[in-house]
Motif scaffolding. Structure first.
Motif, PDB file in Angstrom:
ATOM      1  N   GLU A   9       0.828  -1.210   0.000  1.00 44.25           N
ATOM      2  CA  GLU A   9       0.000   0.000   0.000  1.00 44.25           C
ATOM      3  C   GLU A   9       0.859   1.255   0.000  1.00 44.25           C
ATOM      4  N   ALA A  10       1.884   1.216   0.856  1.00 49.29           N
ATOM      5  CA  ALA A  10       2.779   2.371   0.951  1.00 49.29           C
ATOM      6  C   ALA A  10       3.455   2.626  -0.394  1.00 49.29           C
ATOM      7  N   ILE A  11       3.884   1.546  -1.024  1.00 45.65           N
ATOM      8  CA  ILE A  11       4.537   1.676  -2.329  1.00 45.65           C
ATOM      9  C   ILE A  11       3.589   2.313  -3.345  1.00 45.65           C
ATOM     10  N   VAL A  12       2.361   1.798  -3.380  1.00 44.37           N
ATOM     11  CA  VAL A  12       1.397   2.318  -4.345  1.00 44.37           C
ATOM     12  C   VAL A  12       1.108   3.790  -4.082  1.00 44.37           C
ATOM     13  N   ASP A  13       1.017   4.157  -2.809  1.00 46.80           N
ATOM     14  CA  ASP A  13       0.801   5.567  -2.481  1.00 46.80           C
ATOM     15  C   ASP A  13       1.918   6.432  -3.042  1.00 46.80           C
ATOM     16  N   THR A  14       3.141   5.998  -2.792  1.00 49.82           N
ATOM     17  CA  THR A  14       4.285   6.751  -3.307  1.00 49.82           C
ATOM     18  C   THR A  14       4.274   6.772  -4.827  1.00 49.82           C
ATOM     19  N   ALA A  15       3.894   5.651  -5.417  1.00 51.81           N
ATOM     20  CA  ALA A  15       3.838   5.578  -6.879  1.00 51.81           C
ATOM     21  C   ALA A  15       2.857   6.599  -7.440  1.00 51.81           C
ATOM     22  N   VAL A  16       1.723   6.737  -6.779  1.00 51.29           N
ATOM     23  CA  VAL A  16       0.727   7.708  -7.246  1.00 51.29           C
ATOM     24  C   VAL A  16       1.291   9.119  -7.168  1.00 51.29           C
ATOM     25  N   GLU A  17       1.920   9.420  -6.044  1.00 53.06           N
ATOM     26  CA  GLU A  17       2.511  10.758  -5.890  1.00 53.06           C
ATOM     27  C   GLU A  17       3.544  11.028  -6.969  1.00 53.06           C
ATOM     28  N   LEU A  18       4.385  10.041  -7.213  1.00 50.05           N
ATOM     29  CA  LEU A  18       5.448  10.196  -8.200  1.00 50.05           C
ATOM     30  C   LEU A  18       4.863  10.329  -9.608  1.00 50.05           C
ATOM     31  N   ALA A  19       3.918   9.458  -9.897  1.00 52.22           N
ATOM     32  CA  ALA A  19       3.303   9.481 -11.227  1.00 52.22           C
ATOM     33  C   ALA A  19       2.541  10.783 -11.447  1.00 52.22           C
ATOM     34  N   GLY A  42      13.309  -5.865  -3.974  1.00 48.57           N
ATOM     35  CA  GLY A  42      12.312  -6.049  -2.915  1.00 48.57           C
ATOM     36  C   GLY A  42      10.996  -5.400  -3.285  1.00 48.57           C
ATOM     37  N   LEU A  43      11.119  -4.237  -3.904  1.00 47.28           N
ATOM     38  CA  LEU A  43       9.907  -3.537  -4.329  1.00 47.28           C
ATOM     39  C   LEU A  43       9.240  -4.268  -5.491  1.00 47.28           C
ATOM     40  N   PHE A  44      10.109  -4.658  -6.423  1.00 39.06           N
ATOM     41  CA  PHE A  44       9.587  -5.291  -7.638  1.00 39.06           C
ATOM     42  C   PHE A  44       8.830  -6.581  -7.337  1.00 39.06           C
ATOM     43  N   ALA A  45       9.239  -7.272  -6.271  1.00 37.69           N
ATOM     44  CA  ALA A  45       8.629  -8.556  -5.932  1.00 37.69           C
ATOM     45  C   ALA A  45       7.134  -8.418  -5.634  1.00 37.69           C
ATOM     46  N   HIS A  46       6.727  -7.231  -5.211  1.00 40.34           N
ATOM     47  CA  HIS A  46       5.322  -7.038  -4.863  1.00 40.34           C
ATOM     48  C   HIS A  46       4.426  -7.010  -6.098  1.00 40.34           C
ATOM     49  N   PHE A  47       4.966  -6.527  -7.179  1.00 38.78           N
ATOM     50  CA  PHE A  47       4.271  -6.524  -8.457  1.00 38.78           C
ATOM     51  C   PHE A  47       5.147  -7.417  -9.315  1.00 38.78           C
ATOM     52  N   ARG A  48       4.677  -7.992 -10.334  1.00 36.69           N
ATOM     53  CA  ARG A  48       5.573  -8.869 -11.075  1.00 36.69           C
ATOM     54  C   ARG A  48       5.912  -8.312 -12.445  1.00 36.69           C
ATOM     55  N   SER A  49       5.459  -7.095 -12.660  1.00 37.06           N
ATOM     56  CA  SER A  49       5.826  -6.388 -13.879  1.00 37.06           C
ATOM     57  C   SER A  49       5.577  -4.905 -13.656  1.00 37.06           C
ATOM     58  N   LYS A  50       6.164  -4.102 -14.508  1.00 32.68           N
ATOM     59  CA  LYS A  50       5.970  -2.668 -14.366  1.00 32.68           C
ATOM     60  C   LYS A  50       4.519  -2.300 -14.666  1.00 32.68           C
ATOM     61  N   GLU A  51       3.960  -2.982 -15.626  1.00 28.54           N
ATOM     62  CA  GLU A  51       2.578  -2.677 -15.994  1.00 28.54           C
ATOM     63  C   GLU A  51       1.637  -2.926 -14.819  1.00 28.54           C
ATOM     64  N   ALA A  52       1.903  -4.000 -14.067  1.00 28.17           N
ATOM     65  CA  ALA A  52       1.069  -4.289 -12.902  1.00 28.17           C
ATOM     66  C   ALA A  52       1.177  -3.164 -11.882  1.00 28.17           C
ATOM     67  N   LEU A  53       2.388  -2.648 -11.736  1.00 24.33           N
ATOM     68  CA  LEU A  53       2.584  -1.522 -10.824  1.00 24.33           C
ATOM     69  C   LEU A  53       1.800  -0.301 -11.294  1.00 24.33           C
ATOM     70  N   GLN A  54       1.879  -0.020 -12.572  1.00 18.40           N
ATOM     71  CA  GLN A  54       1.148   1.120 -13.124  1.00 18.40           C
ATOM     72  C   GLN A  54      -0.351   0.944 -12.929  1.00 18.40           C
ATOM     73  N   LEU A  55      -0.823  -0.259 -13.176  1.00 22.65           N
ATOM     74  CA  LEU A  55      -2.255  -0.525 -13.007  1.00 22.65           C
ATOM     75  C   LEU A  55      -2.665  -0.359 -11.545  1.00 22.65           C
ATOM     76  N   ALA A  56      -1.771  -0.794 -10.638  1.00 24.40           N
ATOM     77  CA  ALA A  56      -2.068  -0.643  -9.215  1.00 24.40           C
ATOM     78  C   ALA A  56      -2.150   0.828  -8.834  1.00 24.40           C
ATOM     79  N   ALA A  57      -1.226   1.612  -9.356  1.00 22.98           N
ATOM     80  CA  ALA A  57      -1.236   3.050  -9.072  1.00 22.98           C
ATOM     81  C   ALA A  57      -2.512   3.682  -9.618  1.00 22.98           C
TER      82      ALA A  57
END
Lengths: 198, 198
Positions: A9-19, A42-57
């Motif tokens: 959750e913390a990562i996604v929050d930061t991702a939103v701010e950054l994005a 360690g961060l990457f392990a939570h999502f398994r691709s960059k696209e997944a991270l973007q979608l989460a954000a």
DNA sequence: ACAGCAACCGTACGATCGTGCGATTCTGTG
DNA sequence: CACAGAATCGCACGATCGTACGGTTGCTGT
């Protein structure tokens, strides 16, 4: 078990701010890890691709927007108060630089030319928002505050336009009159759809 | 001597097309060189930094937009015809996917949170466009087709909003009703500012 | 036609990109 | 306290990023 979800959750929050600053496309795992003070892997392990991270954000931004703007508006009385509430909260969201609805606009123009899951999700979200606005407009008809012959889709379209140009003049031009102009446009829009009784 | 400028022009043209899809920030020297069928270093030599290349692409987009939209509109008769011409050509520009005005919108939301020369130029260009629209509106007053009490800045603001939401619904949502909605909004806007005589 | 210069290429650089994998540390449970 | 599994790290990979430099090509003006 709670720990993993918590950091995620913390990562996604930061991702939103950054994005919100550099765009969803400009989002970088390395920079995100730096901002979050953890290793890239360690961060990457939570999502398994960059696209997944973007979608989460993107999903988080949507939830924020719904929580801060849509849901509160829907609890306001049907008719003009509800429309007003929607507009005011939306305005707040953009003015305060809250990375919620703003991220949508940025991402929308960023990915409108690049097919993929991001674009599809963006399109879906925007369509949903248009539908919601239309619904709010129509619910105003049922309490006789909105003229029954108004085109709700057109109203949604127009209101969205007001918000888009507000974001632009506020964020890019830093125009202090941005809000005044937006309010004026909104009132004109409202005058065109309301009944004499309202 | 002519050769250098010639290839430079070709490069910039390709850069605009590419940036129109992936954004000015997503622009890459490597990909641009591949698209242009020349070496990275050969291409890079024409600009001496990536930012210069981005600024050149932005300048080209501006020129295209002025050539295709602004200048032709300014040759139309003052008043409603001129406003209509501006709107119609602007619409054409977006509908045909011409990378001119479209790139501005994309870049504007992309860089509105990143200080620098790009952002400054973007802000300047948008301000200029707002001013131009305001001027077109005011020139309508002089021929008594626009009511003298209209706020030209507000009109520019509103018209820009119509175009922004048109781009979004057309490009992201691929909504076939995008143009219809935009036209309806435009006519409403026009009705609000025109004199009875017009 | 030849000298000179602009245009272009090949190669290389340090950095960073997204992504894997094995090892290590932490955490909650029996 | 021991153990299982989750969470995180260190490191490495191939690719690509923007940028630099020296050499080669080809055009241009006299």
């Amino acid at each position: 078990m709670a720990k993993g979800a918590q950091t995620r959750e913390a990562i996604v929050d930061t991702a939103v701010e950054l994005a919100f600053r550099v765009g969803l496309g400009g989002l970088t795992i390395g920079e995100l890890a730096r901002a979050q003070q953890m290793s890239k892997s360690g961060l990457f392990a939570h999502f398994r691709s960059k696209e997944a991270l973007q979608l989460a954000a993107l999903a988080r931004a949507r939830e924020t927007f719904v929580d801060l703007v849509v849901r509160p508006a829907l609890t306001a009385p049907r008719g003009l108060p509800r429309i007003r509430e929607l507009f005011e909260r939306w305005l707040d969201c953009g003015r305060g630089g809250v990375p919620g609805g703003c991220l949508f606009v940025k991402a929308a123009t960023e990915f409108d030319g690049q097919p993929g899951a991001l674009r599809d999700q963006l399109a879906q979200d925007h369509q949903d928002l248009f539908d919601t606005i239309g619904q709010v407009c129509r619910s105003g008809v049922s309490v006789h505050q909105v003229r029954p012959d108004v085109d709700a889709d057109q109203f949604a379209h127009d209101l969205y336009g007001v918000m888009l140009v507000f974001y632009l003049t506020h964020r890019l031009l830093a125009d202090p009159a941005a809000e005044t102009h937006a309010r004026a446009s909104f009132e004109t829009l409202l005058d065109a759809v309301r009944t004499e009784a309202a």
